[in-house]
Design an enzyme around this catalytic site. Structure first.
Site, mmCIF file in Angstrom:
data_model
loop_
_atom_site.group_PDB
_atom_site.id
_atom_site.type_symbol
_atom_site.label_atom_id
_atom_site.label_comp_id
_atom_site.label_asym_id
_atom_site.label_seq_id
_atom_site.Cartn_x
_atom_site.Cartn_y
_atom_site.Cartn_z
ATOM 1 N N LYS A 289 58.483 32.307 23.742
ATOM 2 C CA LYS A 289 58.224 30.870 24.655
ATOM 3 C C LYS A 289 57.733 29.757 23.501
ATOM 4 O O LYS A 289 56.289 31.278 23.296
ATOM 5 C CB LYS A 289 58.217 31.236 25.826
ATOM 6 C CG LYS A 289 58.511 29.395 26.476
ATOM 7 C CD LYS A 289 58.577 29.800 27.865
ATOM 8 C CE LYS A 289 58.498 29.361 29.206
ATOM 9 N NZ LYS A 289 58.395 29.551 30.310
ATOM 10 N N GLU A 375 64.643 35.049 46.110
ATOM 11 C CA GLU A 375 63.483 34.578 46.812
ATOM 12 C C GLU A 375 64.455 35.304 48.396
ATOM 13 O O GLU A 375 63.338 35.550 49.411
ATOM 14 C CB GLU A 375 64.429 33.056 47.148
ATOM 15 C CG GLU A 375 63.514 31.985 46.059
ATOM 16 C CD GLU A 375 64.260 32.190 44.989
ATOM 17 O OE1 GLU A 375 62.812 31.543 43.574
ATOM 18 O OE2 GLU A 375 65.195 32.890 44.407
ATOM 19 N N ARG A 403 67.029 28.935 48.571
ATOM 20 C CA ARG A 403 67.785 30.206 48.143
ATOM 21 C C ARG A 403 67.993 31.343 49.265
ATOM 22 O O ARG A 403 68.936 31.911 48.736
ATOM 23 C CB ARG A 403 67.187 30.998 47.068
ATOM 24 C CG ARG A 403 67.779 29.385 46.358
ATOM 25 C CD ARG A 403 66.729 29.914 44.509
ATOM 26 N NE ARG A 403 66.842 30.503 43.811
ATOM 27 C CZ ARG A 403 67.787 30.846 42.557
ATOM 28 N NH1 ARG A 403 68.191 29.704 42.358
ATOM 29 N NH2 ARG A 403 67.859 32.320 42.526
#
Length: 642
Positions: A289, A375, A403
């Protein structure tokens, strides 16, 4: 224009079809130019930088090998899609990213045929790819045709159960599709959990890299002379935790891990699997990244989200803050309470810094839990913590709490467990747009029995609500607050425990009462000042609670005024609906009360600045002023006379 990168090959690419004529060497150069263009563009707009830089080579290779948009390329979440947008006919608009009427920061079906499936939340891509693969085999969309389906999903997103549900189903159905596991060892925060450890072990020993690839690659795709050797290598390594064992058990052929920044390796592997795959394939690609831009590579979050910045130094151009952010106020208030009460603990889902729990994690790591992008698990985990005698604060963005809603109902509310939901990013959030707007939590929480639902009007009120939630031990509670800095009010040393279900009066007036829930209160007060200048003095109250309602205050306001207006930063079905139900049950409407409820409109609002979004929603000070004049039947001429 002079400070923009020189991009001779990229200048020749108007669409992925133009890449088919490029040599492999030119494709490698194209990747360098796309990376430079991405850095240049995001320096002007701000946005998600690191994720896109990590997949530049992969993006170029995928578009060069596959036939997009006929082949459906689906980016999980979409944080990494800027290079994809540059290559798919949107380069001329890339410097409008995340601005009003500009390009979305995520993939969006209405924006381009090269975005076959929109996303802003994680872990949906494999399910979508499987859907496209099945639609293809059933003859769907004959006018356009569907070729291959390719999902690009990060290792952080792989921690969500939905990704494994999709892989399990895909392995069972056996359809030809491709899952690219973009393994950068980092989602937004450093990844947590056993899966992350498993992926790390796949390439922990450099000397075994080539053997692992041979042993765990899709043996049937290798040229015949090499297949037997690969089988022997696979047998030799049997029992070791290497390669794609987990994925093969789910029915996928596994290839990797491969270097996601080596264009030659990427092109070779993708050409092979494209030409020979018959069923589901998983290609494990290792990336970094922030790759190729020093300030992003060295940043803690690898340049995940940035403001506008100087390309040479990486220094971000952030406006000076006049007040602490709501998120930081919550984080500090929670740490202060946790210092006094060792039963207080915290749960988040891959967003410790985004939710303000970084402070808690640093101070009390044994009582702070980042469950990864999960979640549903996080909510049930918090429920059991509560059942076990702890005092959990479950800190999630409003849009991500959606979610875990079944778990909020089934595991928390039905069992009346005292989980405290800290709901960040409530209301409209600006540049991230509709997928991240916290529009629905008031409605989906306040309809649950025996829950306490609060909204902070300012940062001091937020401190009081953190303290109040900590004191509630007999039922679930929730408090919501927006993104960004607070109003700038003086903060107390400690929050005070509020009386449950009691609001507060802000100013006394006559004829019309405005009852605010949340941070629109500052806009209400601005509107009240303008109305006062016109001879109209509205009463203003802060509800504080949507559940339970302050019945006494609401009924008193209704009895003492011609009109009552509620205002909230939430969708239809929330606070205003509960007030209307109370007034109806009490027969107040029979006495002729004029009632209006100002909510977010029944539509999804595109990305823009928060101020622009609230103006679009009709919830600005000017809109509130106009609503008061409308409900009172007062014209502009009459106000001028006053």
């Amino acid at each position: 224009m002079s400070d923009r990168p020189v991009t001779p090959i990229l200048d020749r690419v108007q669409a992925p079809a133009d890449m088919k004529a490029l040599s492999d060497r030119e494709l490698a150069q194209l990747a360098h130019e796309v990376r430079a263009e991405t850095i240049s563009a995001v320096s002007e707009t701000g946005g998600h930088l690191g994720a896109g830089l990590g997949v530049v080579e992969l993006t170029v290779a995928l578009h060069a090998i596959f036939d997009t948009p006929r082949d459906r390329l689906i980016w999980d979440v979409g944080h990494q899609c800027y290079p994809h947008k540059i290559l798919t006919g949107r380069r001329d608009r890339i410097r409008t990213l995340r601005s009003k009427t500009g390009l979305s920061g995520f993939t969006k079906r209405t924006e381009s045929p090269f975005d076959p499936f929109g996303a802003g939340h994680s872990s949906t891509s494999i399910s979508a790819a499987l859907g496209f693969a099945v639609a293809r085999d059933l003859g769907g969309a004959p006018e356009h045709g569907i070729g291959d389906a390719i999902a690009v999903i990060g290792d952080g997103s792989m921690s969500a159960g939905m990704a494994f549900e999709a892989m399990n189903n895909a392995g069972h159905l056996g359809k030809r599709l491709f899952v690219i596991l973009n393994d950068n060892e980092m989602s937004i925060a450093p990844p947590t959990g056993a899966l992350s450890s498993y992926l790390s072990r796949l390439y922990a020993g450099e000397p075994f890299q080539e053997m692992k690839a041979a042993a765990k690659g899709a043996v049937s795709l290798l040229p015949e002379p090499f297949q037997e050797g690969a089988r022997r290598a696979k047998e030799m390594l049997k029992g070791m935790t290497v390669g794609g064992t987990l994925f093969e058990e789910l029915g996928f052929s596994y290839v990797g891990p491969i270097d996601g920044h080596d264009m030659e390796q990427l092109l070779s592997v993708l050409r092979t699997v494209h030409d020979r795959a018959t069923g589901p394939m998983l290609i494990h690609v290792l990336t970094k990244k922030g790759k190729g831009y020093g300030p992003a590579e060295t940043a803690d979050d690898k340049g995940h989200a940035t403001a506008k910045f100087d390309v040479l130094s990486g220094k971000q151009h952030k406006a000076p803050s006049n007040a602490p952010s709501y998120t930081s106020v919550f984080g500090k208030a929670l740490v202060d309470l946790a210092t006094e009460d060792d039963k207080i603990c915290a749960v988040t889902a891959a967003m410790p810094d985004g939710t303000g729990l970084g402070q808690m994690l640093d101070r009390y790591p044994s009582r702070t839990f980042d469950v990864g992008i999960a979640e549903q698990h996080g909510v049930t985990f918090a429920a059991a913590l509560a059942a076990g005698g702890m005092k959990p604060f479950c800190a999630m963005y409003s849009t991500f709490l959606q979610r875990g809603y079944d778990q909020v109902v089934h595991d928390v509310a039905v069992q009346r467990l005292p989980v405290r939901f800290a709901i960040d990013r409530a209301g409209l959030v600006g540049a991230d747009g509709a997928t991240h707007a916290g529009s629905f939590d008031i409605a989906f929480l306040a309809n649950l029995p025996d829950i306490v639902v609060m909204a902070a009007a300012d940062e001091a009120e937020l401190m009081h609500m953190v303290a109040t939630a900590a004191s509630i031990d007999d039922r679930p509670s929730a408090f919501r607050y927006p993104r960004g800095e607070g109003v700038g009010v003086d903060l107390p040393d400690r929050g005070e425990v509020l009386e449950i279900g009691k609001g507060r009066m802000i100013r006394d007036g006559s004829r019309v009462a405005i009852l605010s829930f949340g941070t629109r209160l500052s806009e209400v007060e601005r509107a009240a000042e303008k109305l006062a200048a016109k001879g109209i003095t509205p009463t203003v109250a802060d509800a504080r609670f949507a559940k339970p309602l302050d019945r006494d205050m609401i009924l008193a306001l209704a009895a003492d005024h011609e009109a009552l207006i509620t205002i909230e930063e939430g969708a239809v079905g929330g606070f205003g609906s509960h007030v209307a139900q109370l007034l109806s049950d009490e027969g107040v409407f029979d006495a002729g009360l004029k009632f209006r409820s100002m909510t977010l409109p029944d539509t999804f609002i595109d990305h823009a600045s928060p101020a622009d979004m609230y103006a679009t929603a009709g919830l600005s000070a000017a809109d509130i002023e106009a609503k008061v004049l409308e409900v009172l039947g007062v014209t502009a001429i009459e106000t001028r006379r006053a």
